[in-house]
Enzyme design. Structure first.
Site, PDB file in Angstrom:
ATOM      1  N   TYR A  50       0.855  -1.199   0.000  1.00  0.00           N
ATOM      2  CA  TYR A  50       0.000   0.000   0.000  1.00  0.00           C
ATOM      3  C   TYR A  50       0.881   1.236   0.000  1.00  0.00           C
ATOM      4  O   TYR A  50       1.893   1.275   0.726  1.00  0.00           O
ATOM      5  CB  TYR A  50      -0.903   0.032   1.239  1.00  0.00           C
ATOM      6  CG  TYR A  50      -2.359  -0.113   0.871  1.00  0.00           C
ATOM      7  CD1 TYR A  50      -2.930   0.771  -0.045  1.00  0.00           C
ATOM      8  CD2 TYR A  50      -3.157  -1.113   1.403  1.00  0.00           C
ATOM      9  CE1 TYR A  50      -4.253   0.646  -0.419  1.00  0.00           C
ATOM     10  CE2 TYR A  50      -4.477  -1.250   1.039  1.00  0.00           C
ATOM     11  CZ  TYR A  50      -5.027  -0.362   0.126  1.00  0.00           C
ATOM     12  OH  TYR A  50      -6.317  -0.484  -0.252  1.00  0.00           O
ATOM     13  N   GLU A 101      -0.590   4.807  -0.445  1.00  0.00           N
ATOM     14  CA  GLU A 101      -1.401   6.021  -0.655  1.00  0.00           C
ATOM     15  C   GLU A 101      -0.577   7.256  -0.318  1.00  0.00           C
ATOM     16  O   GLU A 101       0.287   7.224   0.556  1.00  0.00           O
ATOM     17  CB  GLU A 101      -2.649   5.966   0.223  1.00  0.00           C
ATOM     18  CG  GLU A 101      -3.694   5.023  -0.349  1.00  0.00           C
ATOM     19  CD  GLU A 101      -4.944   4.924   0.508  1.00  0.00           C
ATOM     20  OE1 GLU A 101      -5.245   5.896   1.216  1.00  0.00           O
ATOM     21  OE2 GLU A 101      -5.581   3.874   0.459  1.00  0.00           O
ATOM     22  N   ASP A 124      -6.436  15.526 -23.529  1.00  0.00           N
ATOM     23  CA  ASP A 124      -6.431  14.080 -23.290  1.00  0.00           C
ATOM     24  C   ASP A 124      -5.757  13.449 -24.509  1.00  0.00           C
ATOM     25  O   ASP A 124      -6.348  13.322 -25.576  1.00  0.00           O
ATOM     26  CB  ASP A 124      -7.881  13.604 -23.140  1.00  0.00           C
ATOM     27  CG  ASP A 124      -7.977  12.102 -22.921  1.00  0.00           C
ATOM     28  OD1 ASP A 124      -6.983  11.397 -23.160  1.00  0.00           O
ATOM     29  OD2 ASP A 124      -9.067  11.641 -22.546  1.00  0.00           O
ATOM     30  N   THR A 162      -3.426   7.681 -21.304  1.00  0.00           N
ATOM     31  CA  THR A 162      -3.266   6.306 -20.847  1.00  0.00           C
ATOM     32  C   THR A 162      -1.846   5.905 -21.236  1.00  0.00           C
ATOM     33  O   THR A 162      -1.180   6.597 -22.014  1.00  0.00           O
ATOM     34  CB  THR A 162      -4.263   5.342 -21.523  1.00  0.00           C
ATOM     35  OG1 THR A 162      -4.226   5.557 -22.924  1.00  0.00           O
ATOM     36  CG2 THR A 162      -5.673   5.567 -21.017  1.00  0.00           C
ATOM     37  N   LYS A 166      -1.892   2.502 -24.918  1.00  0.00           N
ATOM     38  CA  LYS A 166      -2.359   2.547 -26.314  1.00  0.00           C
ATOM     39  C   LYS A 166      -1.127   2.700 -27.213  1.00  0.00           C
ATOM     40  O   LYS A 166      -0.274   1.816 -27.211  1.00  0.00           O
ATOM     41  CB  LYS A 166      -3.370   3.677 -26.479  1.00  0.00           C
ATOM     42  CG  LYS A 166      -4.650   3.466 -25.658  1.00  0.00           C
ATOM     43  CD  LYS A 166      -5.696   4.491 -25.984  1.00  0.00           C
ATOM     44  CE  LYS A 166      -7.009   4.220 -25.289  1.00  0.00           C
ATOM     45  NZ  LYS A 166      -7.089   4.827 -23.938  1.00  0.00           N
ATOM     46  N   ARG A 216      -1.319  -1.286 -18.829  1.00  0.00           N
ATOM     47  CA  ARG A 216      -2.608  -0.599 -18.723  1.00  0.00           C
ATOM     48  C   ARG A 216      -2.517   0.399 -17.575  1.00  0.00           C
ATOM     49  O   ARG A 216      -2.163   0.038 -16.451  1.00  0.00           O
ATOM     50  CB  ARG A 216      -3.731  -1.581 -18.420  1.00  0.00           C
ATOM     51  CG  ARG A 216      -3.877  -2.694 -19.430  1.00  0.00           C
ATOM     52  CD  ARG A 216      -5.235  -3.344 -19.316  1.00  0.00           C
ATOM     53  NE  ARG A 216      -6.236  -2.423 -19.815  1.00  0.00           N
ATOM     54  CZ  ARG A 216      -6.455  -2.183 -21.100  1.00  0.00           C
ATOM     55  NH1 ARG A 216      -5.785  -2.817 -22.030  1.00  0.00           N
ATOM     56  NH2 ARG A 216      -7.369  -1.320 -21.473  1.00  0.00           N
TER      57      ARG A 216
HETATM   58  N1  DSN Z   1     -11.413   2.422 -24.731  1.00  0.00           N
HETATM   59  C1  DSN Z   1     -10.628   3.453 -25.345  1.00  0.00           C
HETATM   60  C2  DSN Z   1     -10.754   3.471 -26.803  1.00  0.00           C
HETATM   61  O1  DSN Z   1     -11.026   2.414 -27.353  1.00  0.00           O
HETATM   62  O2  DSN Z   1     -10.569   4.480 -27.443  1.00  0.00           O
HETATM   63  C3  DSN Z   1     -10.929   4.768 -24.785  1.00  0.00           C
HETATM   64  O3  DSN Z   1     -11.842   4.686 -23.760  1.00  0.00           O
END
Ligand code: DSN
Length: 489
Positions: A77, A79, A254, A283, A286, A292
């Site tokens: 943990y 935090e 974003d 994120t 991607k 993730r």
């Molecule tokens: N799930 C992602 C996407 O496919 O673009 C974004 O939420």
């Protein structure tokens, strides 16, 4: 075997033998406790190896990134933030979090990086609350002569709560490619903010900056959100910042979808959001090809508030994932990642050209990022029918709205395609031309089924032999570009 940074984009090929031994050992241990999980894990690798993955938001992380997640950091943990934890014994987590943040700052040229968010929605929540804390809460506390919310009377606290819950946000509309977390009602962001959307030009499909500026002047938002999950073009973030400055808004970008193109220096200057946005979220899994998770980059005036993300809106940090973020960001700082990012964009161009020369319709007429948005109405199909027919033929995509979509957000009229994952496997422009050919083959051989009460938006028939023919052709492409070459279980 040494990976060639230009032609092979599969990180890990150089240590495949060692990684194979590690995975074999790990699966043997898992098997001794719950064999069905070991079996599902083996099957997942086989399925990923055997499918033509075109989901624009997915990728394949390196074995180094994946192996990093399987450690005892999972048990701790932590935090709070680096050096200020609510638990003792976080010295090694501090090392991990500091390294991940340092890599992120260096990679993106950001003054401050926060690597705790567990996902993109979490990163956006941290950003929203950091902006609210900086722009609404702090000035109100100063007005009231208080240092902390706990010092406020019930009446003053109620006034502040109302102010926090009464702010405006301007974001890109969903059918133009925006994201649910940019102020839409089904998401918490839509319940937190009064939201208005900006769209794209109905004739060109491109972002209309004059329309964004007009909406900003009329609506006077506290926050303007730029960024997208289904828009196939680049955005000029310098222009978005000018619009935000004119109306006194905070610019939040974003970049979840295109973070890899920013990291790989495909998007530079006005197209690099980091120097222009007050707060940038992303994120890490991607186009950035990490584990993730999420991340927030911020200008100094927002960094203190972002740093309070946990426990403001986040549960305890996933330290094993922060460690994997550090490894992925270290990979993204290598020259090979820039070659990969360029190839992602070149491949998207080749995919788009492949469709256009076969007379398919693309939203905006093409792409200049990693996304191609195919309008399937010219095939007489809904997005739902096209997505299912392609899956029957082993091509994994997702249906997506197109601007002013006549079929709504569930059935849709489009298919969103992305190049990051297959580029990691080593696919090049010729391969993507072949992918376009296979997709057109499937869609041309798909017939919508008439339901008893009018046309069905979900049912279809695929002409005999199509699935088999396309499966065989994809198998050739996949075999020539193996996933995790040299990795054997
Ligand atoms: N799930 C992602 C996407 O496919 O673009 C974004 O939420």
């Amino acid at each position: 075997m040494t990976a060639d940074p230009v032609t092979s984009h599969a990180p890990g090929a150089e240590y495949a033998e060692t990684a194979s031994a590690a995975y074999r050992a790990a699966l043997q241990v898992i098997e001794s406790v719950e064999p069905r999980i070991a079996a599902a894990t083996r099957k997942e690798l086989a399925d990923q190896r055997d499918s033509l993955k075109l989901i624009a938001s997915e990728n394949y992380a390196s074995p180094a990134v994946l192996l990093t997640m399987g450690s005892w950091f999972s048990d701790k943990y932590a935090e709070g933030t680096i050096g200020h934890r609510f638990y003792a014994g976080c010295q090694n987590v501090d090392t991990v979090e500091s390294l991940a943040a340092e890599h992120a700052r260096e990679l993106f040229g950001a003054p401050y990086a926060y690597v705790q968010p567990h996902s993109g929605i979490d990163a956006n929540l941290v950003a929203f609350w950091a902006i609210l804390a900086t722009r609404v809460e702090a000035p109100e506390l100063a007005n009231l002569g208080a240092k902390h919310v706990n010092d406020l009377s019930e009446a003053d606290w109620e006034t502040l709560r109302n102010k926090l819950g009464n702010q405006r946000l301007l974001g890109m509309s969903l059918d133009a490619g925006g994201h649910l977390t940019h102020g839409f009602r089904p998401n918490i962001s839509g319940k937190m903010f009064h939201q208005r959307s900006y769209g794209t030009d109905p004739h060109t499909g491109f972002l209309d900056y004059d329309a964004v500026a007009k909406a900003a002047r009329e609506f006077k938002p506290l926050i303007i959100v730029a960024g997208y999950s289904a828009y196939p073009r680049r955005v000029n973030f310098a222009t978005m910042r000018e619009i935000a400055d004119e109306v006194g808004a905070t610019l939040m970008v974003d970049m979840a979808h295109f973070a890899g193109l920013v990291a790989g220096k495909v998007f530079t200057g006005d197209e690099d959001p980091v120097p222009h946005a007050h707060v940038t979220t992303t994120t890490t899994h991607k186009s950035l090809r990490g584990p993730r998770g999420g991340m927030v980059l911020a200008q100094p005036e927002y960094s203190d508030a972002v740093d309070k993300g946990c426990p403001m809106v986040l549960g305890g940090p996933l330290s094993h994932v922060m460690a994997a973020k550090a490894v992925a960001l270290a990979e993204a700082r290598q020259p090979a990642f820039q070659a990969y990012a360029r190839r992602v964009a070149d491949n998207a161009q080749a995919l788009a050209d492949g469709f256009l020369k076969r007379d398919a319709n693309l939203v905006t007429g093409g792409t200049d990022n990693h996304i191609v948005l195919l309008d399937v109405t010219s095939f007489g199909l809904t997005g739902r029918q096209a997505e299912s027919a392609l899956l029957d033929a082993g091509i994994v995509t997702n249906r997506n709205s197109v601007p002013a979509d006549p079929n709504g957000a569930w059935y849709t009229s489009g298919i969103r395609l992305g190049t990051p994952a297959l580029t990691t496997r080593g696919f090049g422009p010729d391969d993507f031309d072949r992918v376009a050919e296979l997709i057109v083959d499937v869609l041309s051989n798909t017939t919508p089924t008439q339901a008893s009460s009018g046309p069905s938006k979900a049912k279809y028939t695929l002409a005999d032999g199509t699935a088999e023919r396309v499966h065989a052709a994809s198998a050739e492409l996949l075999e020539a570009n193996p996933l995790y070459p040299g990795l054997t279980l």
